[in-house]
Design an enzyme around this catalytic site. Structure first.
Site, PDB file in Angstrom:
ATOM      1  N   LEU A 224       3.098  14.971   6.318  1.00  0.00           N
ATOM      2  CA  LEU A 224       4.264  14.511   7.381  1.00  0.00           C
ATOM      3  C   LEU A 224       5.076  15.703   7.455  1.00  0.00           C
ATOM      4  CD1 LEU A 224       5.304  11.009   6.150  1.00  0.00           C
ATOM      5  CD2 LEU A 224       3.546  11.681   7.616  1.00  0.00           C
TER       6      LEU A 224
ATOM      7  N   GLY B 108      -8.992   1.289   5.792  1.00  0.00           N
ATOM      8  CA  GLY B 108      -7.854   0.425   5.968  1.00  0.00           C
ATOM      9  C   GLY B 108      -7.797  -0.750   5.152  1.00  0.00           C
TER      10      GLY B 108
ATOM     11  N   ASP C  72       3.874  13.616  -2.683  1.00  0.00           N
ATOM     12  CA  ASP C  72       4.018  12.837  -3.695  1.00  0.00           C
ATOM     13  C   ASP C  72       4.999  12.869  -4.748  1.00  0.00           C
ATOM     14  OD1 ASP C  72       1.364  11.839  -2.777  1.00  0.00           O
ATOM     15  OD2 ASP C  72       0.194  12.998  -3.998  1.00  0.00           O
TER      16      ASP C  72
ATOM     17  N   HIS D 209      -0.398   5.835  -3.750  1.00  0.00           N
ATOM     18  CA  HIS D 209      -1.262   6.969  -3.994  1.00  0.00           C
ATOM     19  C   HIS D 209      -2.272   6.388  -5.199  1.00  0.00           C
ATOM     20  CE1 HIS D 209      -2.333  10.877  -5.032  1.00  0.00           C
ATOM     21  NE2 HIS D 209      -2.270  10.703  -6.284  1.00  0.00           N
TER      22      HIS D 209
ATOM     23  N   ALA E  88      -4.882  -2.721  -8.671  1.00  0.00           N
ATOM     24  CA  ALA E  88      -3.576  -2.293  -8.481  1.00  0.00           C
ATOM     25  C   ALA E  88      -3.079  -1.789  -6.784  1.00  0.00           C
ATOM     26  CB  ALA E  88      -3.489  -0.676  -9.123  1.00  0.00           C
ATOM     27  N   GLU E  89      -3.933  -1.131  -6.062  1.00  0.00           N
ATOM     28  CA  GLU E  89      -3.393  -0.831  -4.691  1.00  0.00           C
ATOM     29  C   GLU E  89      -2.916  -2.221  -4.009  1.00  0.00           C
ATOM     30  OE1 GLU E  89      -5.203   2.498  -2.493  1.00  0.00           O
ATOM     31  OE2 GLU E  89      -5.966   3.153  -4.353  1.00  0.00           O
TER      32      GLU E  89
ATOM     33  N   ARG F 240      -0.329  22.251  15.949  1.00  0.00           N
ATOM     34  CA  ARG F 240      -0.024  21.213  14.972  1.00  0.00           C
ATOM     35  C   ARG F 240       1.665  20.743  15.221  1.00  0.00           C
ATOM     36  NH1 ARG F 240      -3.340  18.178  11.731  1.00  0.00           N
ATOM     37  NH2 ARG F 240      -1.785  17.491  10.346  1.00  0.00           N
TER      38      ARG F 240
ATOM     39  N   ASN G 284      -6.152  -1.216   2.493  1.00  0.00           N
ATOM     40  CA  ASN G 284      -4.853  -1.200   2.082  1.00  0.00           C
ATOM     41  C   ASN G 284      -3.993  -2.231   3.298  1.00  0.00           C
ATOM     42  OD1 ASN G 284      -3.660  -0.390  -0.616  1.00  0.00           O
ATOM     43  ND2 ASN G 284      -5.049   1.235  -0.035  1.00  0.00           N
TER      44      ASN G 284
HETATM   45  C1  GAR Z   1      -6.578   4.527  -0.976  1.00  0.00           C
HETATM   46  O1  GAR Z   1      -7.173   4.421  -2.168  1.00  0.00           O
HETATM   47  C2  GAR Z   1      -5.469   5.145  -1.019  1.00  0.00           C
HETATM   48  O2  GAR Z   1      -4.605   4.890  -2.061  1.00  0.00           O
HETATM   49  C3  GAR Z   1      -5.572   6.800  -0.567  1.00  0.00           C
HETATM   50  O3  GAR Z   1      -6.581   6.645   0.199  1.00  0.00           O
HETATM   51  C4  GAR Z   1      -7.313   5.505  -0.033  1.00  0.00           C
HETATM   52  C5  GAR Z   1      -7.307   4.457   1.584  1.00  0.00           C
HETATM   53  O4  GAR Z   1      -8.126   3.667   1.233  1.00  0.00           O
HETATM   54  N1  GAR Z   1      -4.619   7.579  -0.456  1.00  0.00           N
HETATM   55  C6  GAR Z   1      -4.283   8.680  -0.909  1.00  0.00           C
HETATM   56  O5  GAR Z   1      -5.000   9.332  -1.479  1.00  0.00           O
HETATM   57  C7  GAR Z   1      -3.033   9.338  -0.578  1.00  0.00           C
HETATM   58  N2  GAR Z   1      -2.731  10.567  -1.448  1.00  0.00           N
HETATM   59  P1  GAR Z   1      -8.031   2.497   2.590  1.00  0.00           P
HETATM   60  O6  GAR Z   1      -8.122   3.162   3.855  1.00  0.00           O
HETATM   61  O7  GAR Z   1      -9.138   1.487   2.265  1.00  0.00           O
HETATM   62  O8  GAR Z   1      -6.462   1.801   2.531  1.00  0.00           O
END
Ligand code: GAR
Length: 208
Positions: free
Chosen positions: A94, A12, A151, A110, A180-181, A66, A14
């Site tokens: 999803l 978490g 994606d 991503h 970036a993220e 599912r 992000n």
């Molecule tokens: C992040 O790096 C995000 O970009 C990636 O999972 C991580 C989650 O980290 N998502 C993917 O790969 C989706 N295809 P976080 O839980 O610390 O935010």
């Protein structure tokens, strides 16, 4: 006020970047209404709890199949009445019913420059392992709208990050998150909250 639901599966960071940005005002006019995890042990749930944000877990493990999980998940999400769904490290594909119902109202972060290193099987560290094994010099992150594919939806924001000699997948992952993220995901939410984002013919337009 833009009401967002943040979907998570793991650490978490992000989600934390979104929480911090709402608190410090760099995301304006936005409220995190709910955090939903598919994983009971996701630290993201604790991050939400600490801030008094409603948080729930809906795990596929608690359902016989599912389809039943998908049905309950969508029902729960609908009941939260959010304007925007933010996938912040949500590692569940999803169901099409959800991507149709929430067309142009779901965004995902991503950890690569789409269309590189994306699609089925590319998530988390695997993305960075693939980038390093290909020897790329530049990678990055992408925020995109979510459609029925993996994606494949319209790209909203991207940011490039340098790959350095000696990078491991873990080191590169951290740099992509920091540079970036944690920047472009809050920025994308703020742009949507300011009603600056539109999608036309599968392309995103951002008003100045
Ligand atoms: C992040 O790096 C995000 O970009 C990636 O999972 C991580 C989650 O980290 N998502 C993917 O790969 C989706 N295809 P976080 O839980 O610390 O935010």
């Amino acid at each position: 006020m833009l009401k967002i639901g943040v979907l998570v599966s793991g650490g978490g960071t992000n989600l934390q970047a979104i929480i911090d940005s709402v608190e410090n005002g760099s995301i304006k006019n936005t409220e995190i209404s709910v955090v939903i995890s598919n994983n009971k042990n996701a630290y993201a749930l604790e991050r939400a709890e600490k801030k008094g944000i409603k948080n729930i877990c809906i795990s596929p493990k608690d359902f016989s199949d599912r389809a039943e999980f998908n049905r309950v998940f969508l029902e729960k999400l609908d009941s939260c009445q959010v304007d925007l769904v933010v996938l912040a490290g949500f590692l569940v594909v999803l169901p099409e019913e959800m991507t149709k119902k929430y067309e142009n109202r779901i965004i995902n972060i991503h950890p690569s420059l789409i269309p590189s290193f994306c699609g089925k099987g590319y998530y988390g560290l695997k993305v960075h392992e693939a980038a390093l094994s290909r020897g790329v010099k530049v990678t990055g992150a992408t925020v995109h709208f979510v459609d029925a594919g993996t994606d494949t939806g319209p790209i909203l924001l991207q940011k490039a990050v340098e790959v350095k000699d000696g990078d491991t997948p873990e080191i590169l992952q951290r740099r992509v998150m920091e540079e970036a993220e944690w920047k472009i995901l809050p920025q994308a939410i703020d742009l949507i909250a300011q009603e600056k984002v539109s999608v036309e013919n599968g392309r995103v337009r951002i008003a100045q």
